[in-house]
Design a protein around this motif. Sequence first.
Motif, mmCIF file in Angstrom:
data_model
loop_
_atom_site.group_PDB
_atom_site.id
_atom_site.type_symbol
_atom_site.label_atom_id
_atom_site.label_comp_id
_atom_site.label_asym_id
_atom_site.label_seq_id
_atom_site.Cartn_x
_atom_site.Cartn_y
_atom_site.Cartn_z
ATOM 1 N N LEU A 62 32.428 37.932 41.172
ATOM 2 C CA LEU A 62 32.744 37.662 39.891
ATOM 3 C C LEU A 62 32.560 36.210 39.615
ATOM 4 N N GLY A 63 32.593 35.338 40.564
ATOM 5 C CA GLY A 63 32.234 33.714 40.127
ATOM 6 C C GLY A 63 33.230 33.095 39.479
ATOM 7 N N ASP A 64 32.921 32.309 38.856
ATOM 8 C CA ASP A 64 33.810 31.141 38.093
ATOM 9 C C ASP A 64 34.631 31.631 37.028
ATOM 10 N N VAL A 65 34.354 32.988 36.580
ATOM 11 C CA VAL A 65 35.199 33.497 35.528
ATOM 12 C C VAL A 65 36.736 34.107 36.076
ATOM 13 N N ALA A 66 36.778 34.245 37.481
ATOM 14 C CA ALA A 66 37.872 34.720 38.094
ATOM 15 C C ALA A 66 38.536 33.897 38.895
ATOM 16 N N GLU A 67 39.821 34.271 39.126
ATOM 17 C CA GLU A 67 40.725 33.494 39.947
ATOM 18 C C GLU A 67 41.559 34.443 40.831
ATOM 19 N N LEU A 68 41.769 34.187 42.098
ATOM 20 C CA LEU A 68 42.542 35.090 42.816
ATOM 21 C C LEU A 68 43.861 34.396 43.380
ATOM 22 N N ARG A 69 44.942 35.244 43.276
ATOM 23 C CA ARG A 69 46.316 34.643 43.368
ATOM 24 C C ARG A 69 47.107 35.576 44.219
ATOM 25 N N VAL A 70 47.696 35.066 45.305
ATOM 26 C CA VAL A 70 48.318 35.889 46.194
ATOM 27 C C VAL A 70 49.885 35.655 45.957
ATOM 28 N N VAL A 90 41.194 39.923 31.340
ATOM 29 C CA VAL A 90 41.369 40.867 32.415
ATOM 30 C C VAL A 90 42.477 40.686 33.436
ATOM 31 N N VAL A 91 43.420 41.208 33.610
ATOM 32 C CA VAL A 91 44.396 41.333 34.804
ATOM 33 C C VAL A 91 44.217 42.194 35.660
ATOM 34 N N SER A 92 44.329 42.143 36.988
ATOM 35 C CA SER A 92 44.095 42.923 38.192
ATOM 36 C C SER A 92 45.448 43.162 38.942
ATOM 37 N N ARG A 93 46.156 44.137 39.229
ATOM 38 C CA ARG A 93 47.277 44.182 40.105
ATOM 39 C C ARG A 93 47.177 44.973 41.222
ATOM 40 N N GLY A 94 47.097 44.331 42.252
ATOM 41 C CA GLY A 94 46.930 45.282 43.656
ATOM 42 C C GLY A 94 45.388 45.859 43.134
ATOM 43 N N GLY A 95 44.426 45.289 42.713
ATOM 44 C CA GLY A 95 43.397 46.101 42.496
ATOM 45 C C GLY A 95 42.131 46.411 43.313
ATOM 46 N N LEU A 107 43.037 38.124 39.516
ATOM 47 C CA LEU A 107 43.247 39.033 40.388
ATOM 48 C C LEU A 107 44.532 38.666 41.173
ATOM 49 N N LEU A 108 45.575 39.161 40.935
ATOM 50 C CA LEU A 108 46.781 39.342 41.716
ATOM 51 C C LEU A 108 47.085 40.315 42.850
ATOM 52 N N VAL A 109 47.404 39.861 44.072
ATOM 53 C CA VAL A 109 47.230 40.645 45.260
ATOM 54 C C VAL A 109 48.470 40.363 46.185
ATOM 55 N N GLY A 110 49.235 41.316 46.770
ATOM 56 C CA GLY A 110 50.373 41.091 47.418
ATOM 57 C C GLY A 110 49.909 40.468 48.827
ATOM 58 N N GLY A 111 50.635 39.350 49.200
ATOM 59 C CA GLY A 111 50.308 38.725 50.555
ATOM 60 C C GLY A 111 50.660 39.686 51.699
ATOM 61 N N LEU A 112 51.213 40.827 51.675
ATOM 62 C CA LEU A 112 51.389 41.581 52.774
ATOM 63 C C LEU A 112 50.302 42.757 52.808
ATOM 64 N N ASP A 113 49.358 42.492 51.911
ATOM 65 C CA ASP A 113 48.366 43.884 51.473
ATOM 66 C C ASP A 113 47.005 43.024 52.146
ATOM 67 N N GLU A 114 47.077 42.984 53.491
ATOM 68 C CA GLU A 114 45.826 42.366 53.859
ATOM 69 C C GLU A 114 44.556 42.978 53.635
ATOM 70 N N GLU A 115 44.536 43.977 53.683
ATOM 71 C CA GLU A 115 43.030 44.870 53.572
ATOM 72 C C GLU A 115 42.526 44.435 52.001
ATOM 73 N N VAL A 116 43.679 44.875 51.067
ATOM 74 C CA VAL A 116 43.010 44.526 49.785
ATOM 75 C C VAL A 116 43.005 43.037 49.342
ATOM 76 N N ILE A 117 43.442 42.081 49.955
ATOM 77 C CA ILE A 117 43.070 40.766 50.011
ATOM 78 C C ILE A 117 41.805 40.571 50.322
ATOM 79 N N ALA A 118 41.320 40.935 51.375
ATOM 80 C CA ALA A 118 40.042 40.802 51.695
ATOM 81 C C ALA A 118 38.903 41.363 50.848
ATOM 82 N N LEU A 119 39.356 42.642 50.310
ATOM 83 C CA LEU A 119 38.455 43.346 49.230
ATOM 84 C C LEU A 119 38.499 42.784 48.040
ATOM 85 N N ASN A 120 39.390 41.680 47.659
ATOM 86 C CA ASN A 120 39.434 41.103 46.516
ATOM 87 C C ASN A 120 38.721 39.508 46.692
ATOM 88 N N GLU A 121 38.764 39.192 47.796
ATOM 89 C CA GLU A 121 38.121 37.842 48.076
ATOM 90 C C GLU A 121 36.674 38.211 48.169
#
Length: 216
Positions: free
Chosen positions: A177-185, A134-139, A157-171
């Motif tokens: 999600l645990g070890d199955v997921a990776e967050l990249r900004v 699974v890949v999430s864009r600005g999800g 999980l791919l999030v825009g660096g200026l999308d601060e609210e969505v970064i927090a929600l993804n974090e």
Amino acid sequence: MDEQQTVTVPIGDAKLPADLRLPGQPAGVVLFAHGSGSSRHSPRNVAVARTLNDRGLGTVLADLLTPVEDEVDTRTAELRFDIGLLASRLAGIIDWLATARPAGDVPIGLFGASTGAAAALVAASSRADRVAAVVSRGGRPDLADDALAQVRTPTLLLVGGLDEEVIALNEQALTELGDVAELRVIPGATHLFEEPGTLDQVADQAGTWFTTHLSR
């Protein structure tokens, strides 16, 4: 050969149009779940899909609402946030891909944007035997609620660096999600990745994630 065809996928009483593009002998197929108020013609998802095609992956861009439902949603905006409905439609298309095999017997990935990412994660949790990545864009993975803890599929999980609210929600979602997921900004990107080069980075990272995990 890289050919696109528009097909109709029956899901219960609904008949959903989908654009299917298959390179010759695809290594896998990626089903797109668009975000709120969008459709299978989303220019951003179409652009990402073309990059995946260039990487030897098939793509399916489907409308998750019927024309009648879409008309209602245009007026009320009520169905675009019905994650349960959208996830059930995705699950139905996953089953169609696995049984009708329009792309052959290949692994299936999900690419979700905005609210579509939540639907993709719920569908992945219910179809763990059929979804390989699974890949999430600005999800908005937080909207997947309890399903997050049930996801066993490698998730990027791919999030825009200026999308601060969505970064927090993804974090927050990452802790579920645990070890199955990776967050990249993606530096310098806002929610829609409209800044020059940012969508290219999304497509490139998604392509690598899918080719890596769908080939296993």
